[in-house]
Design a protein around this motif. Structure first.
Motif, PDB file in Angstrom:
ATOM      1  N   VAL A   1      -6.897 -13.638 -90.358  1.00 14.56           N
ATOM      2  CA  VAL A   1      -5.794 -14.329 -89.700  1.00 14.56           C
ATOM      3  C   VAL A   1      -5.027 -13.261 -88.952  1.00 14.56           C
ATOM      4  O   VAL A   1      -4.295 -12.489 -89.539  1.00 14.56           O
ATOM      5  N   SER A   2      -5.243 -13.182 -87.660  1.00 16.13           N
ATOM      6  CA  SER A   2      -4.683 -12.071 -86.892  1.00 16.13           C
ATOM      7  C   SER A   2      -3.174 -12.167 -86.806  1.00 16.13           C
ATOM      8  O   SER A   2      -2.619 -13.241 -86.596  1.00 16.13           O
ATOM      9  N   PRO A   3      -2.488 -11.035 -87.005  1.00 10.99           N
ATOM     10  CA  PRO A   3      -1.028 -11.062 -86.913  1.00 10.99           C
ATOM     11  C   PRO A   3      -0.540 -11.317 -85.498  1.00 10.99           C
ATOM     12  O   PRO A   3      -1.239 -11.051 -84.528  1.00 10.99           O
ATOM     13  N   THR A   4       0.643 -11.876 -85.400  1.00  4.35           N
ATOM     14  CA  THR A   4       1.270 -12.100 -84.111  1.00  4.35           C
ATOM     15  C   THR A   4       2.625 -11.425 -84.090  1.00  4.35           C
ATOM     16  O   THR A   4       3.079 -10.870 -85.074  1.00  4.35           O
ATOM     17  N   ARG A   5       3.311 -11.503 -82.967  1.00  2.00           N
ATOM     18  CA  ARG A   5       4.617 -10.857 -82.852  1.00  2.00           C
ATOM     19  C   ARG A   5       5.625 -11.455 -83.824  1.00  2.00           C
ATOM     20  O   ARG A   5       6.600 -10.817 -84.173  1.00  2.00           O
ATOM     21  N   GLN A   6       5.412 -12.710 -84.240  1.00  5.34           N
ATOM     22  CA  GLN A   6       6.383 -13.336 -85.120  1.00  5.34           C
ATOM     23  C   GLN A   6       6.233 -12.876 -86.571  1.00  5.34           C
ATOM     24  O   GLN A   6       7.070 -13.163 -87.403  1.00  5.34           O
ATOM     25  N   ASP A   7       5.104 -12.196 -86.903  1.00  8.37           N
ATOM     26  CA  ASP A   7       4.903 -11.764 -88.278  1.00  8.37           C
ATOM     27  C   ASP A   7       6.003 -10.797 -88.684  1.00  8.37           C
ATOM     28  O   ASP A   7       6.451  -9.971 -87.909  1.00  8.37           O
ATOM     29  N   VAL A   8       6.421 -10.883 -89.939  1.00  8.56           N
ATOM     30  CA  VAL A   8       7.358  -9.899 -90.452  1.00  8.56           C
ATOM     31  C   VAL A   8       6.662  -8.999 -91.462  1.00  8.56           C
ATOM     32  O   VAL A   8       7.305  -8.326 -92.245  1.00  8.56           O
ATOM     33  N   THR A   9       5.339  -9.021 -91.477  1.00 12.06           N
ATOM     34  CA  THR A   9       4.626  -8.099 -92.327  1.00 12.06           C
ATOM     35  C   THR A   9       4.751  -6.694 -91.769  1.00 12.06           C
ATOM     36  O   THR A   9       4.923  -6.499 -90.569  1.00 12.06           O
TER      37      THR A   9
ATOM     38  N   TYR B   1       8.094 -27.400 -90.561  1.00 12.52           N
ATOM     39  CA  TYR B   1       9.364 -26.720 -90.331  1.00 12.52           C
ATOM     40  C   TYR B   1       9.232 -25.325 -89.726  1.00 12.52           C
ATOM     41  O   TYR B   1      10.215 -24.769 -89.242  1.00 12.52           O
ATOM     42  N   TYR B   2       8.057 -24.740 -89.728  1.00  7.91           N
ATOM     43  CA  TYR B   2       7.934 -23.301 -89.522  1.00  7.91           C
ATOM     44  C   TYR B   2       7.677 -22.949 -88.058  1.00  7.91           C
ATOM     45  O   TYR B   2       7.036 -23.700 -87.318  1.00  7.91           O
ATOM     46  N   VAL B   3       8.179 -21.787 -87.669  1.00 10.21           N
ATOM     47  CA  VAL B   3       8.064 -21.332 -86.276  1.00 10.21           C
ATOM     48  C   VAL B   3       6.594 -21.273 -85.881  1.00 10.21           C
ATOM     49  O   VAL B   3       5.792 -20.624 -86.561  1.00 10.21           O
ATOM     50  N   PRO B   4       6.195 -21.958 -84.807  1.00  5.05           N
ATOM     51  CA  PRO B   4       4.789 -21.935 -84.387  1.00  5.05           C
ATOM     52  C   PRO B   4       4.298 -20.503 -84.186  1.00  5.05           C
ATOM     53  O   PRO B   4       4.966 -19.670 -83.574  1.00  5.05           O
ATOM     54  N   GLY B   5       3.142 -20.211 -84.730  1.00  2.60           N
ATOM     55  CA  GLY B   5       2.564 -18.875 -84.618  1.00  2.60           C
ATOM     56  C   GLY B   5       2.991 -17.921 -85.708  1.00  2.60           C
ATOM     57  O   GLY B   5       2.402 -16.848 -85.853  1.00  2.60           O
ATOM     58  N   SER B   6       4.021 -18.275 -86.496  1.00  4.87           N
ATOM     59  CA  SER B   6       4.465 -17.394 -87.572  1.00  4.87           C
ATOM     60  C   SER B   6       3.439 -17.390 -88.697  1.00  4.87           C
ATOM     61  O   SER B   6       2.564 -18.260 -88.793  1.00  4.87           O
ATOM     62  N   LEU B   7       3.562 -16.380 -89.555  1.00  5.14           N
ATOM     63  CA  LEU B   7       2.640 -16.296 -90.684  1.00  5.14           C
ATOM     64  C   LEU B   7       2.784 -17.519 -91.586  1.00  5.14           C
ATOM     65  O   LEU B   7       1.794 -18.086 -92.045  1.00  5.14           O
ATOM     66  N   LYS B   8       4.017 -17.937 -91.828  1.00  6.84           N
ATOM     67  CA  LYS B   8       4.237 -19.133 -92.634  1.00  6.84           C
ATOM     68  C   LYS B   8       3.507 -20.342 -92.055  1.00  6.84           C
ATOM     69  O   LYS B   8       2.838 -21.088 -92.774  1.00  6.84           O
ATOM     70  N   ALA B   9       3.668 -20.553 -90.752  1.00  8.66           N
ATOM     71  CA  ALA B   9       3.068 -21.725 -90.120  1.00  8.66           C
ATOM     72  C   ALA B   9       1.548 -21.686 -90.232  1.00  8.66           C
ATOM     73  O   ALA B   9       0.911 -22.685 -90.605  1.00  8.66           O
TER      74      ALA B   9
END
Length: 421
Positions: A412-420, A58-66
């Protein structure tokens, strides 16, 4: 006051325990303290969830959840195998029950493939071969979804942490936090403790703990209760795997589904209603502070206005067994009200922004000498070991512990989709 610890972890759910475990993997000689207000671990979200090892469809590709869910799907199964925790990789079906759901099913299939999952598209006849009692026009089979005994995972983690020299204090509620040059002074119902670094994994109370520490998470936890029925033992044959509907893209929850539990029972649900207490597992549980905070919060008011129709339907399902069963019949038409009995409920700690948006990813906020896990709903149990490693990789260097490190975990490198933050 107790001697100074290197780390204090607040929260004895699966995320707090996994984080403490990862800390000791990285810093085996660290003086670590874990504080939990209940008398045992996993008393809240971890101990009331459906036990699913999610695949991450279900999770946005590249997001931390995914990313953490995919990694956690593997590491949780490995952990269970290594430590003899009961689990099963049984797979699940996501089914479209009417033609107008097919475009959303296709979008979900594409998202799953972008996330690198093993997904098989099924037509109506193939769905019936896998789940003979399900009515569907098409479906997706996600092979790597599983189930596990998460409270048992927590008990193993607690044993490993204590064997590694950490202190676990149960029945110890944090009442105050003060940060100064020497680190954190932690006031509790059982005295004061001190630590150089604090990690907040307090789940349903994580936003309050963050604010106690002087950090604004720019969101607020709003508790949503999910209520379940379960199939009577003589009706369990109706469900062989996990069966989910195509989620409504306009509603922020997945909809009622069937989950085969690790003990062999089959749960049906949940709905999603505002809980009148952060630990409100029953309709009659009311905490005036919690309820007032939720109702007065602009974010909840905005969410409720946007989802008025769906929210009313969820509330009706909470009080009407007939309405609940009607939702289940969309997946398995032959189910009747006599086939299900009330089961337990869980409470999801969902962070909302002041504008009414659900924080859709894990939210880890940096504070003074601290990290605060301020949003970790599903799939946090699946991803818990990876969340712990991710947190440890985000910590500053600790020179006095560096010479005792084990090999570092892969970042696990952060991406733009991260909300951290």
């Amino acid at each position: 006051m107790s001697p100074v610890h290197d780390f204090v972890v607040i929260g004895g759910g699966i995320v707090g325990l996994a984080t403490a475990h990862s800390l000791l993997e990285r810093y085996p000689d660290a003086r670590l303290l874990l504080l939990e207000k209940e008398d045992a671990p996993a008393k809240h979200q971890t101990g009331h969830n459906s036990g699913v090892i999610h695949a991450g469809v279900y999770y946005v590709p590249g997001s931390l959840k995914a990313r953490l869910c995919q990694a956690g799907n593997r590491s949780m199964v490995e952990f269970c195998e290594r430590h003899g925790v009961t689990h099963e990789v049984c797979g699940k079906l996501i089914v479209a029950t009417k033609p107008e759901e097919l475009p959303q099913l296709a979008r979900l299939e594409e998202r799953g493939r972008q996330n690198g999952l093993d997904i098989v598209r099924l037509n109506a006849e193939q769905v019936a071969e896998v789940e003979p009692h399900v009515r569907a026009v098409a479906g997706l089979r996600v092979r790597t979804t599983g189930i596990a005994d998460y409270p048992a995972v927590c008990r193993v983690l607690a044993d490993l942490i204590q064997a590694g020299g950490a202190e676990l204090h149960y029945g110890t509620r944090v009442t105050g936090l003060d940060y100064g040059a020497e680190g954190h002074r932690v006031s509790t119902t059982r005295g004061e403790f001190s630590a150089h670094y604090l990690i907040n994994c307090a789940g349903l109370h994580s936003d309050r703990v963050a604010r106690l520490a002087g950090t604004d998470p720019q969101s607020q936890i709003v508790p949503f209760r999910g209520e379940y029925y379960e199939l009577r033992p003589d009706k369990r044959y109706l469900v062989k795997h996990l069966i989910y509907p195509v989620p409504n893209p306009d509603f922020p929850f997945l909809g009622v589904h069937f989950t085969r539990m690790i003990d062999g029972s089959v749960h049906a649900g949940p709905n999603a209603v505002l809980a009148f207490a952060r630990e409100g597992y029953r309709k009659t549980d009311v905490n005036l502070r919690d309820l007032t905070e939720s109702l007065r919060y602009p974010g909840f008011q905005a969410l409720a206005r946007r989802n008025l129709k769906e929210g009313a339907a969820e509330m009706w399902r909470s009080f009407s067994k007939a309405a609940f069963v009607h939702s289940l019949q969309a997946l398995i038409p032959e189910i009747t009200a006599g086939d299900v009995i009330p089961a337990g409920a869980g409470v999801r700690a969902q962070a909302l922004t002041p504008q009414g948006g659900l924080v859709d990813d894990f939210l880890i906020v940096k504070g003074q000498g601290a990290l605060h896990v301020c949003n970790a709903p599903s799939p946090a149990a699946t991803a818990s070991l990876e969340i712990g490693r991710y947190i440890v990789n985000r910590l500053p260097a600790f020179a006095h512990l560096a010479s005792h490190q084990t090999r570092p975990q892969a970042d696990v490198s952060p991406t733009r989709q991260d909300v951290t933050a």
